[in-house]
Design a protein around this motif. Structure first.
Motif, PDB file in Angstrom:
ATOM      1  N   GLU A  93     -14.831  11.600  -6.580  1.00  0.00           N
ATOM      2  CA  GLU A  93     -14.081  10.832  -7.661  1.00  0.00           C
ATOM      3  C   GLU A  93     -12.495  10.607  -7.280  1.00  0.00           C
ATOM      4  OE1 GLU A  93     -15.540   9.076 -10.144  1.00  0.00           O
ATOM      5  OE2 GLU A  93     -17.260   9.869  -9.213  1.00  0.00           O
ATOM      6  N   GLN A  94     -11.976  11.948  -6.672  1.00  0.00           N
ATOM      7  CA  GLN A  94     -10.663  11.669  -6.433  1.00  0.00           C
ATOM      8  C   GLN A  94     -10.535  10.686  -5.355  1.00  0.00           C
ATOM      9  OE1 GLN A  94      -9.982  15.971  -5.873  1.00  0.00           O
ATOM     10  NE2 GLN A  94      -8.953  16.164  -7.473  1.00  0.00           N
ATOM     11  N   LEU A  95     -11.334  10.485  -4.265  1.00  0.00           N
ATOM     12  CA  LEU A  95     -11.117   9.677  -3.265  1.00  0.00           C
ATOM     13  C   LEU A  95     -11.268   8.252  -3.949  1.00  0.00           C
ATOM     14  CD1 LEU A  95     -10.995   9.410  -0.115  1.00  0.00           C
ATOM     15  CD2 LEU A  95     -13.606   9.505   0.073  1.00  0.00           C
ATOM     16  N   LYS A  96     -12.245   8.147  -4.583  1.00  0.00           N
ATOM     17  CA  LYS A  96     -12.377   6.777  -5.279  1.00  0.00           C
ATOM     18  C   LYS A  96     -10.844   6.326  -5.823  1.00  0.00           C
ATOM     19  CE  LYS A  96     -17.250   6.732  -6.407  1.00  0.00           C
ATOM     20  NZ  LYS A  96     -18.201   6.828  -7.609  1.00  0.00           N
ATOM     21  N   GLU A  97     -10.386   7.190  -6.720  1.00  0.00           N
ATOM     22  CA  GLU A  97      -9.085   7.008  -7.158  1.00  0.00           C
ATOM     23  C   GLU A  97      -8.028   6.453  -6.173  1.00  0.00           C
ATOM     24  OE1 GLU A  97      -8.239  10.269  -9.718  1.00  0.00           O
ATOM     25  OE2 GLU A  97      -9.674  10.312 -10.957  1.00  0.00           O
ATOM     26  N   LEU A  98      -8.020   7.208  -5.098  1.00  0.00           N
ATOM     27  CA  LEU A  98      -7.061   7.206  -4.283  1.00  0.00           C
ATOM     28  C   LEU A  98      -7.537   5.918  -3.580  1.00  0.00           C
ATOM     29  CD1 LEU A  98      -4.785   7.951  -2.244  1.00  0.00           C
ATOM     30  CD2 LEU A  98      -6.416   9.209  -0.743  1.00  0.00           C
ATOM     31  N   LEU A  99      -8.366   5.204  -3.306  1.00  0.00           N
ATOM     32  CA  LEU A  99      -9.137   4.001  -2.558  1.00  0.00           C
ATOM     33  C   LEU A  99      -8.392   2.972  -3.660  1.00  0.00           C
ATOM     34  CD1 LEU A  99     -12.365   4.724  -1.251  1.00  0.00           C
ATOM     35  CD2 LEU A  99     -10.651   3.977   0.059  1.00  0.00           C
ATOM     36  N   ASN A 100      -8.677   3.194  -4.956  1.00  0.00           N
ATOM     37  CA  ASN A 100      -8.147   2.083  -5.882  1.00  0.00           C
ATOM     38  C   ASN A 100      -6.833   1.987  -5.913  1.00  0.00           C
ATOM     39  OD1 ASN A 100     -10.946   1.385  -6.672  1.00  0.00           O
ATOM     40  ND2 ASN A 100     -11.085   3.034  -8.389  1.00  0.00           N
ATOM     41  N   ALA A 101      -6.074   3.126  -6.223  1.00  0.00           N
ATOM     42  CA  ALA A 101      -4.653   3.128  -5.976  1.00  0.00           C
ATOM     43  C   ALA A 101      -4.200   2.275  -4.713  1.00  0.00           C
ATOM     44  CB  ALA A 101      -4.016   4.573  -5.974  1.00  0.00           C
ATOM     45  N   VAL A 102      -4.808   2.529  -3.678  1.00  0.00           N
ATOM     46  CA  VAL A 102      -4.338   1.811  -2.362  1.00  0.00           C
ATOM     47  C   VAL A 102      -4.580   0.391  -2.441  1.00  0.00           C
ATOM     48  CG1 VAL A 102      -4.735   1.697   0.146  1.00  0.00           C
ATOM     49  CG2 VAL A 102      -4.374   3.815  -0.707  1.00  0.00           C
ATOM     50  N   ALA A 103      -5.711  -0.264  -3.040  1.00  0.00           N
ATOM     51  CA  ALA A 103      -5.985  -1.409  -3.140  1.00  0.00           C
ATOM     52  C   ALA A 103      -5.118  -2.116  -4.004  1.00  0.00           C
ATOM     53  CB  ALA A 103      -7.602  -1.549  -3.693  1.00  0.00           C
ATOM     54  N   ASP A 104      -4.677  -1.523  -5.171  1.00  0.00           N
ATOM     55  CA  ASP A 104      -3.905  -1.988  -6.202  1.00  0.00           C
ATOM     56  C   ASP A 104      -2.503  -2.419  -5.405  1.00  0.00           C
ATOM     57  OD1 ASP A 104      -5.812  -2.034  -7.871  1.00  0.00           O
ATOM     58  OD2 ASP A 104      -5.103  -0.124  -9.113  1.00  0.00           O
ATOM     59  N   ASN A 105      -2.236  -1.402  -4.639  1.00  0.00           N
ATOM     60  CA  ASN A 105      -0.658  -1.590  -4.048  1.00  0.00           C
ATOM     61  C   ASN A 105      -0.680  -2.667  -2.815  1.00  0.00           C
ATOM     62  OD1 ASN A 105       0.139   0.320  -5.472  1.00  0.00           O
ATOM     63  ND2 ASN A 105      -0.050   1.977  -4.162  1.00  0.00           N
ATOM     64  N   LYS A 106      -1.864  -2.871  -2.364  1.00  0.00           N
ATOM     65  CA  LYS A 106      -1.798  -4.107  -1.347  1.00  0.00           C
ATOM     66  C   LYS A 106      -2.053  -5.311  -1.952  1.00  0.00           C
ATOM     67  CE  LYS A 106      -3.739  -1.908   2.647  1.00  0.00           C
ATOM     68  NZ  LYS A 106      -3.036  -2.482   4.020  1.00  0.00           N
ATOM     69  N   GLU A 107      -1.192  -6.172  -1.445  1.00  0.00           N
ATOM     70  CA  GLU A 107      -1.212  -7.665  -1.919  1.00  0.00           C
ATOM     71  C   GLU A 107      -2.151  -8.458  -0.944  1.00  0.00           C
ATOM     72  OE1 GLU A 107       2.705  -9.328  -2.462  1.00  0.00           O
ATOM     73  OE2 GLU A 107       3.588  -7.636  -3.149  1.00  0.00           O
ATOM     74  N   GLU A 108      -2.697  -9.297  -1.629  1.00  0.00           N
ATOM     75  CA  GLU A 108      -3.561 -10.027  -0.869  1.00  0.00           C
ATOM     76  C   GLU A 108      -2.527 -11.245  -0.160  1.00  0.00           C
ATOM     77  OE1 GLU A 108      -6.689  -9.977  -0.295  1.00  0.00           O
ATOM     78  OE2 GLU A 108      -7.089  -8.273  -1.570  1.00  0.00           O
ATOM     79  N   GLU A 109      -2.856 -11.255   1.068  1.00  0.00           N
ATOM     80  CA  GLU A 109      -2.299 -12.405   1.817  1.00  0.00           C
ATOM     81  C   GLU A 109      -2.721 -13.759   1.412  1.00  0.00           C
ATOM     82  OE1 GLU A 109      -2.190 -12.058   5.894  1.00  0.00           O
ATOM     83  OE2 GLU A 109      -1.724  -9.910   5.898  1.00  0.00           O
ATOM     84  N   LYS A 110      -1.827 -14.774   0.974  1.00  0.00           N
ATOM     85  CA  LYS A 110      -2.151 -15.946   0.924  1.00  0.00           C
ATOM     86  C   LYS A 110      -1.760 -16.776   1.960  1.00  0.00           C
ATOM     87  CE  LYS A 110      -1.408 -15.374  -4.303  1.00  0.00           C
ATOM     88  NZ  LYS A 110      -0.722 -15.872  -5.420  1.00  0.00           N
ATOM     89  N   ILE A 111      -2.738 -17.846   2.318  1.00  0.00           N
ATOM     90  CA  ILE A 111      -2.282 -18.888   3.267  1.00  0.00           C
ATOM     91  C   ILE A 111      -2.366 -20.052   2.455  1.00  0.00           C
ATOM     92  CG2 ILE A 111      -3.430 -19.803   5.214  1.00  0.00           C
ATOM     93  CD1 ILE A 111      -4.848 -17.407   5.804  1.00  0.00           C
TER      94      ILE A 111
END
Length: 129
Positions: A93-111
């Motif tokens: 569960e903690q790993l899932k939270e860390l994954l979500n936090a990292v995913a939220d911090n990453k901006e999707e690259e727009k082309i």
């Protein structure tokens, strides 16, 4: 078939060792390989100490899909462990939270594709009746 492959591998290994120039190039490559292996083993050992088996399994599945993301999470976990911020083993569960936090911090690259109109491009002047 397997014997042939093994013989080819051995011949190639000997060829690579001999092409070291006689200056210990083969030995240096072996030392580099051993050093990398030791670092990987130390990393794996540390991760085994800080992850519950379920979390380690999830991280392994992530590695199969996207190795760069798994490496990023491992680096973050190791950094947290080395700085003393982890008090207990990381659960799934903690790993899932860390994954979500990292995913939220990453901006999707727009082309963005911008197309220029050519000087003789007067298609937009045509009107059809």
């Amino acid at each position: 078939m397997d014997d042939e492959l093994e013989q080819i591998r051995k011949a190639r290994l000997e060829q690579l060792k001999s092409s070291g120039g006689g200056k210990g190039g083969g030995q240096q490559a072996d030392q580099e390989q051993q050093k990398r292996q030791q670092q990987a083993d130390a990393r794996r050992s540390m991760l085994d100490q800080i992850l519950h088996p379920e979390a380690a399994d999830r991280l392994g599945r992530i590695r199969m899909v996207k190795e760069s993301r798994a490496t990023e999470i491992e680096n973050r976990l190791l950094m947290l462990a080395q700085s003393g911020q982890l008090r207990q083993k990381v659960t799934e569960e903690q790993l899932k939270e860390l994954l979500n936090a990292v995913a939220d911090n990453k901006e999707e690259e727009k082309i963005v594709v911008s197309r220029r109109k050519a000087w003789d491009d007067d298609d937009d002047l045509w009107t059809y009746n």
